[in-house]
Every structure is written in C-alpha cells, then in structure tokens.
Design a protein around this motif. Structure first.
Motif, PDB file in Angstrom:
ATOM      1  N   THR A  99      15.662  32.665   1.951  1.00 29.79           N
ATOM      2  CA  THR A  99      17.129  32.621   1.876  1.00 29.79           C
ATOM      3  C   THR A  99      17.731  33.981   1.522  1.00 29.79           C
ATOM      4  O   THR A  99      18.816  34.330   1.985  1.00 29.79           O
ATOM      5  N   HIS A 136      17.862  36.048  -7.855  1.00 30.55           N
ATOM      6  CA  HIS A 136      18.338  34.914  -7.071  1.00 30.55           C
ATOM      7  C   HIS A 136      19.780  34.556  -7.443  1.00 30.55           C
ATOM      8  O   HIS A 136      20.606  34.319  -6.577  1.00 30.55           O
ATOM      9  N   ILE A 137      20.078  34.505  -8.737  1.00 33.83           N
ATOM     10  CA  ILE A 137      21.431  34.147  -9.169  1.00 33.83           C
ATOM     11  C   ILE A 137      22.435  35.129  -8.561  1.00 33.83           C
ATOM     12  O   ILE A 137      23.451  34.737  -7.984  1.00 33.83           O
ATOM     13  N   TYR A 161      22.417  34.865  -4.562  1.00 37.75           N
ATOM     14  CA  TYR A 161      23.132  33.670  -4.097  1.00 37.75           C
ATOM     15  C   TYR A 161      24.637  33.847  -4.282  1.00 37.75           C
ATOM     16  O   TYR A 161      25.434  33.472  -3.429  1.00 37.75           O
ATOM     17  N   MET A 190      26.346  36.037  -1.603  1.00 36.36           N
ATOM     18  CA  MET A 190      26.389  35.578  -0.201  1.00 36.36           C
ATOM     19  C   MET A 190      27.777  35.143   0.234  1.00 36.36           C
ATOM     20  O   MET A 190      28.062  35.035   1.421  1.00 36.36           O
ATOM     21  N   ASP A 191      28.629  34.898  -0.724  1.00 35.63           N
ATOM     22  CA  ASP A 191      29.970  34.429  -0.403  1.00 35.63           C
ATOM     23  C   ASP A 191      30.898  35.539   0.074  1.00 35.63           C
ATOM     24  O   ASP A 191      31.903  35.273   0.717  1.00 35.63           O
TER      25      ASP A 191
END
Lengths: 468, 468
Positions: free
Chosen positions: A152, A172-173, A176, A179-180
């Motif tokens: 991902t 990861h935090i 993620y 990604m916005d």
C-alpha cells in the motif's frame, strides 16, 4: 570498512533479490514481492524460495547463488537464525545492499544480539550496507522502489520529504495520512535496530540527496548521541525530529522495540534544539511541519495575515498562532484603505480579515489575499476555507499568488469526499493544506523555527517555545 | 416573559416557515429550504417569498400571515432592516420559535444593536425563543430537523452529543469531521449573538433532554459569566468547553464576530474548571473528548493498558498518556503469567503489550485484550491497529469486550478509504476510534477528567493539568 556514502546499491538498485519470498499472501515474504511489483520497480526481481518455481508470475530461484545476474539489493525475510548464513551468501554473490526485515535480534535479548553481531561483522568485512534488522523495510519513491513489506505504501507520491524512522508503525501512520493530499516523499526508511546504518549516516547521505529537501526523523533511542549531534550541525536542510520517551514508564518498552535505550528525554531534546533541529510533539505534527517546510519559501518575519469567510475558525487560528509566538500582522494605513474600499461597509477591518459579509465570492477573496501579500508586515498568509455547496474554491488563482514569494497556507474543512481534488492540486502546486486551525498554526510555527543556515547569520523568526 | 424551558417549538416543530426563501441556489434562502427537505423533516414546510409560487417543488407563500396553518418555527433570512417587521408578523401569527440567520446586528455597531434591541423586545413581550441573530442555524437530528443554511450537515448521524457554539464555522468543522465515523449528535446549535437564548439556557434545557448525554460548547465571549457558572454547577452531564480568546491580539476580532467581549481568558478558564466543566485546547479535541464521553463508561481509575501490533505507535500512545498523568497499569503476577503462556517466547511482557511477534492474528489480540480487561490495575484499554492487507480487524469480537464495563478505545491508522466500515461499526457499537496516538491519549484524558456527580463524593481520576 563500509563506505558511509555508498548508498547507491540500496536506494538505486538495478536488481533486487527477495530472500524468503513466499507464495502465501499472509506472509511478509509474499507482500515484499508484491511491494516491488506494484511499486513499479523497473529493474530485475529475483524471489528466492527453494520450494517454488514462481511468485506473482516471477521466476523464483532456489538460492542466492543460483541467481544468474548481479544482485544490488537483497531483501531478507528468512527466520533470524538463518540470517547470518544468508548474509554470507549475499557477500559471496557481491551484494552491496541488504535490508533485513526479520526481527529477533538485539531487541530480543542475548542470543539475538549474538546473531546481530555476526551479521554486523560480515557487513563490516564486505562493505555491505544493512538497513535493519527488525524493520518494515524502506522506499525510494523516485526509483519506484518499494522495498518494504507493505504494498500500500507504494501508492505514495514522489516528493521531497525524507522520513527516517526507528518505527515502521510510524512510517505507516504518516504514509497513510499523506495519501489524502498532494504531498510526496523522496525516501522512507525504517532503520529498525540500526546495525550499520544509523540516523547519522542517513543525515549525511540525505544532505547531498538532490531529491530530498526536508529530513523528517522519528527517534526512540540512539547509541551514540554525540555523533548524531555532530552530523546534525553540518546539515543545511531542515531536520524535523520527533523524539519518543518523554515518560519514565515506557523505558522498558523501548529496549524491547529496537534494542536501544531512550536516554534522558530532556537532555536529548535540548541537544536537538542546539543543533538546529526542529523538535515536534506528535506524529501528525512531524508530518505537518515537514510538509510546510517541503513546500514553502522561508518567511521573512513572524507576522501572519489571516483571511476567513467564518469568524470562529479565524479566531481559533489567530489564537493558536499567538500562543506559539506568531504575531498577527498589523496592517499599514494603505492596506487598511485598500481593504475598506474593497469590503462591504459593515466589515470591521482587522486581522484576521473577516469575509463573512462577502458571501463566498472567490474573486474578492483573491483580491484581499493580494492586498495582504503586498503588505510589508504580512510575512505569511493563512486562508481558511469551509466547504459549502455554492462556494467555489479558487485553486488556480490561489496558486498564482505564489509569485509574491511569501508562504501561503490553506486551512480547509470539508467532509472527507469533498474538495479532495482541490487539496491535491494545491499541494502539488506547493501550497500545503491542513484540516484544522490548530494543525495549521503548528505547521506555520514549524516553518518559522527553521534556521536558514545558508545566510551569513543564522536567523530564526520565532523563539522555540515547544515543551519538554 | 420567555419561559426558559419551552424549547419545544424550536426543536420539535410541526411546521417551519422559511422567511426570505429563495429560488437562487447561491442564496442562503434556497439552501435553508434544501436543508429542511434533504434533512427529512416530516412536518410542514412553508417557504415565504412574494415573488415565487414554489421552491424545490414546495408551495411558496407571499407573507407569513398568508400561510394557512399554525407555524411553530420560523427561519429568518431577510435583510437585517426587515427582521423587526418579520418578527412582528411572526408574533401576530403566534410563532413561538425563531432562528434568525441574518447578520448585521449587535456585532456590526450601533445601528445594528438598535435593530437587535427591537427584536429582543418583541421576543420578550410575546414569549418567542430566538436563536441568533447572526447564526448558521441549528439542527435537531432526532427530529430530522436541519434548520440551518447547510444541507450537508443533515447527513450527520443521530446521537447523544449536543454541540452548542458561538461559531457556525466550528459546527461545520466538527460536523464534517464527524461524518467519517459512527458517532452522532442530538442537537447542534449556533447561538450567534445570543439575543435571548444563551449558553446558560441551553445547559438547563439539555440537562433534561433525554437525547443528550454530553454537552459540547464553543465559547468566545459571555455577557453574564456568573449566570453560566451557576448553571454549570447544577449540570450532572459532562460539559466539554473550548474557550477562544487566549491571545490579546484578537480581542477586536471577537467583538465584530458575535458582539461579545472575550473577557480574561485565564479567569474564565479557571472558573470553568471550578464548575466541573472539562476544558480543551482545540476544536478537534472538543470533538474527540465529547465522543469519548458519549460512548464510554466512566473508568474506575487512571490505569491504562495498551495493546499494539507495532511498538512505535504503542510507545507514542504510552508517552502521550503519561504526559497527561494517565498511568501505565502495572500487571499483577497472574496477568503476567497468563500473557507469558499466550505470547511467543521472544515477547517481553510489559505494558504496552507488544504483539509484533504474533503477526496479525486477531484471535490472540482478543485473548490479550480479555486478560488485560480482567486485570484489576487496568481501568481502561487502548488498542492500536494499523491497516495491513492481510490483517483483519476483529470488530465483532472487540465489541463483545464491552461486557467488562471498562472503557475501550481504538487507535486506528489506515488510508482514508480503508477500514471505514470497521470505524463506523465500532463507533455505532460504542467504541470510539481515533486516528493518531496523540488524539487517542487526549480523548482518554478528557474522559478521566469528568467528575461523576451522581456519586456521593465527587471523584476525578486525574488532575486537570491542561494549560492556560
């Protein structure tokens, strides 16, 4: 001896072997191959597994030595006890970069520490760069290289933030979360146990990396803090640091994570500040400040102008700014006159500029922004925008305001699925977007704390008043 | 005199007139009608506009008096100078609830103040409850009533948080933010200039409102602080407050917003704490704490247990908790033994419980959660979950853990479009979800600060150490 600057085989490999590749979707050895494939890696991929002929349609090899061509980078996912022998095979094959994802080394006690020492000895003798062990891996987005166990993360954009972390979870935090929007990364590296690649090494490498503008670090414990401080002093790029370990109660948890002691939090923190690193208090702040630094020009002073269609959020932004020592710019007479001419008679001209009585008219908003950017006391500009069915956000016109050379930050609130394109376009164009007044102010505060070392004198526009 | 408890016509009207309704999508008078329709209001809607025969397919009336039936609530969007005559017409028609969205009253100077005084006099004489003027409106979600100019807010879920705010902008920020999860609101009210409905009145009303469990307030300035404090002391429900006006520089902006002075921030803050209100520092914290209070049982103490598949985020959560005075629970011997039996040999048993070596096995995670919830020193539980392709989140099993009667909070990180259903299901089931370690810890901190007034002695589990 390891050539500390020779990160080429790690970050720009032409071939990658995945040792411990698996055909089972639940295994990291499968996800690692998937990461490479879905990340769009253009070099050769060699899954190594004695029992399989292919993984994800890619020919598998029974061993490292059976691979026909050269191997630049090896991803290692075999159990800890097999890692030393794998390292030896890598050395024989001439591999110069290894990322050891497997855990169970220094962080797990004495037997693990012995295994790690073995690996280290091989790396030292053969000049092999080792990321890890005990890491999620790393990404070099400009090389389309996702050498991690999380496919991902390969969706992240190419950009100029390098994230170097002692925790894969934190990568990861932040990944993620990113990604916005329209912000991207150069490299994301989980250092894990930092057996022979340390924060210090990464700092030195990234200082010269043309793809990196901002260095973002999450540190739990460091074995040789003095070396890190010395390296940090020589870095001209902004370095943003989140140091964990404020609390006494979690010292135990630290060691069992990546085998390092937390050290005295306050001493670290003070030392980080002395070397010019920008310290932050949480993981979203680490990202927010790095994003601001990656996109915005340095402000010439700490006077901010605020424009908002809603008074409440403007007050919250102003409140948060002033709390952090950011000054609400006072407008000069000519600015006041220009604003009075433009705004409806009911408007009280002050900073923040309340646009409530102009409805959602994007043209007036742009005109007000221009007036503020021409004001000498305004060194940076915050624009608040609230999603409303009939209000358009003038993204294109806002992007043109970059010509004034002053930092422009957008605080934008909307339901998740609205204004998404605008957020991406703004950030791709170099204007960062934040969702709340508080995060917006903290991002600007981070920007203001960067010492511009390229100048004859070191200048910092606000005092660092962060806690701890 | 206004009967202070007679909020029925406002919050549970059977008929609503929209005075100043418009056929132009860009006008608030159009959006207000749309809000009522899309919000699913089941009573009668009467758009009032002398020039139109219908709006959104609903028959329009030329005046208030031409409306055939009774009117409970009137939404007023006509220009400020026409509001007094509209109020008189409403009074003649027997309207008992009015929301005046129009601005340009007390907040805009002396002429506006005179208009507001006129309105007030009519309201006082005729016993009409007035929300506003100068507000976005309000919502009563349990009555499917969106009496605001923002149709989008009607998508919010029915729930038990009442949000009372001096800023409509803040209601939008919180409302938009809430749409991602499974939490809901009872009422959302923009008080605007608070001409005859004040914070105090809302507190007294909401204390008796069976649909409201938590009262969330955003306050800029109050005219009669003593009255609010006296009311707050009598409230048994948790009241969470964000007070704006930390900074001197924005006092001017305050008055021009809703016509009230900010007052001395420190004095207010201290007084709020004395009355048992829970003070917070930002708008997302206002929401996060309210959400925790709305879903969770009160913890019996301030010992927290933390479970995580990744050590870094667990450390950040632990760090943030301890900074706020939340204690990392020490496990008793029997808990240690149970954990040792369950977890792989490499695991060092401590709090946070590091599940790194168990992979993504949801069953083990549930078992560990059960062991921790049975531990007497663990008064609340935080579970960190990171999105990973092959890891399932055991939502159903987690919801069953509520039987232990201890607060359970999830910290969940994922790309925006992943795990959305899980977040909604968890929150609908009464387990709040937060996206970052810092927000998770602050939410728990807010929960711990609630004084349980229904007990013989007032108990608070942590000291209020919030700043300012």
């Amino acid at each position: 001896m390891v050539d500390k600057q020779n990160f080429g085989p790690l970050f720009y490999p032409e071939s990658v072997a995945v040792v411990g590749a698996s055909g089972d979707q639940r295994k990291m050895g499968y996800q690692c191959v998937k990461s490479l494939v879905e990340g769009g890696f253009r070099g050769k991929i060699y899954p190594v597994n004695p029992k399989l002929s292919q993984i994800l349609g890619i020919k598998a090899y029974p061993s490292i030595k059976s691979i026909p061509g050269r191997i630049d980078l090896a991803m290692v996912i075999v159990p800890a006890k097999h890692v030393p022998s794998t390292m030896r095979e890598c050395a024989e094959k001439g591999v110069k970069g290894v990322v050891i994802i497997t855990g169970g080394f220094r962080e797990s006690g004495e037997p693990g520490k012995k295994l790690e020492d073995e690996i280290l000895a091989i790396g030292r003798e053969k000049g092999i760069k080792i990321i890890g062990p005990n890491t999620f891996g790393f990404l070099n987005l400009h090389a389309n290289l996702n050498a991690s166990f999380t496919p991902t993360l390969g969706r992240l954009r190419k950009g100029n933030i390098a994230l170097i972390s002692q925790s894969g979870g934190l990568c990861h935090i932040i990944g993620y979360g990113a990604m916005d929007g329209g912000v991207g990364f150069s490299k994301i590296v989980g250092l894990g146990n930092r057996s022979n690649v340390e924060f210090r090494d990464m700092l030195e490498y990234l200082e010269k990396d043309p793809e990196t503008k901002v260095i973002s670090m999450y540190i739990e414990g460091i074995d040789k803090p003095r070396e890190l401080m010395d390296a940090a002093k020589r870095i001209s790029k902004p370095v943003v640091v989140l140091k964990a370990g404020k609390s006494e109660g979690i010292k135990k948890a630290f060691y069992s994570h990546t085998g390092s002691l937390a050290g005295n939090f306050e001493i670290y923190r003070a030392a980080f500040k002395q070397t010019g690193m920008i310290t932050v208090d949480g993981c979203m702040e680490l990202f927010d400040v790095s994003k601001a630094l990656s996109m915005l020009p340095p402000p010439e002073g700490n006077g901010v102008g605020i424009i908002s269609g809603q008074a409440g959020p403007a007050i919250l932004i102003a409140d948060a700014c002033e709390q952090l020592g950011i000054h609400l710019a006072e407008f000069s007479l000519s600015t006041m006159e220009k604003l009075e001419e433009l705004l409806p008679p009911l408007t009280i001209i002050s900073n923040p500029v309340d646009m409530a009585f102009t409805g959602g008219d994007p043209e007036i908003r742009i005109k007000v922004a221009r007036i503020l950017l021409e004001e000498k006391n305004v060194h940076s500009l915050i624009l608040f925008h609230l999603y409303y069915p009939s209000f358009e956000f003038p993204t294109k016109e806002i992007l043109k305001l970059k010509k004034y050379g002053k930092p422009i930050i957008i605080c934008m609130s909307s339901p998740r699925d609205f204004l998404k394109e605008e957020r991406v376009k703004l950030e791709e164009g170099g204007i960062p977007v934040y969702p709340t007044p508080e995060r917006t102010a903290k991002a600007l505060y981070g920007l203001l704390r960067y010492i511009k070392r390229d100048r004859s004198t070191e200048t910092r526009t606000v005092q660092d008043s962060s806690q701890g």
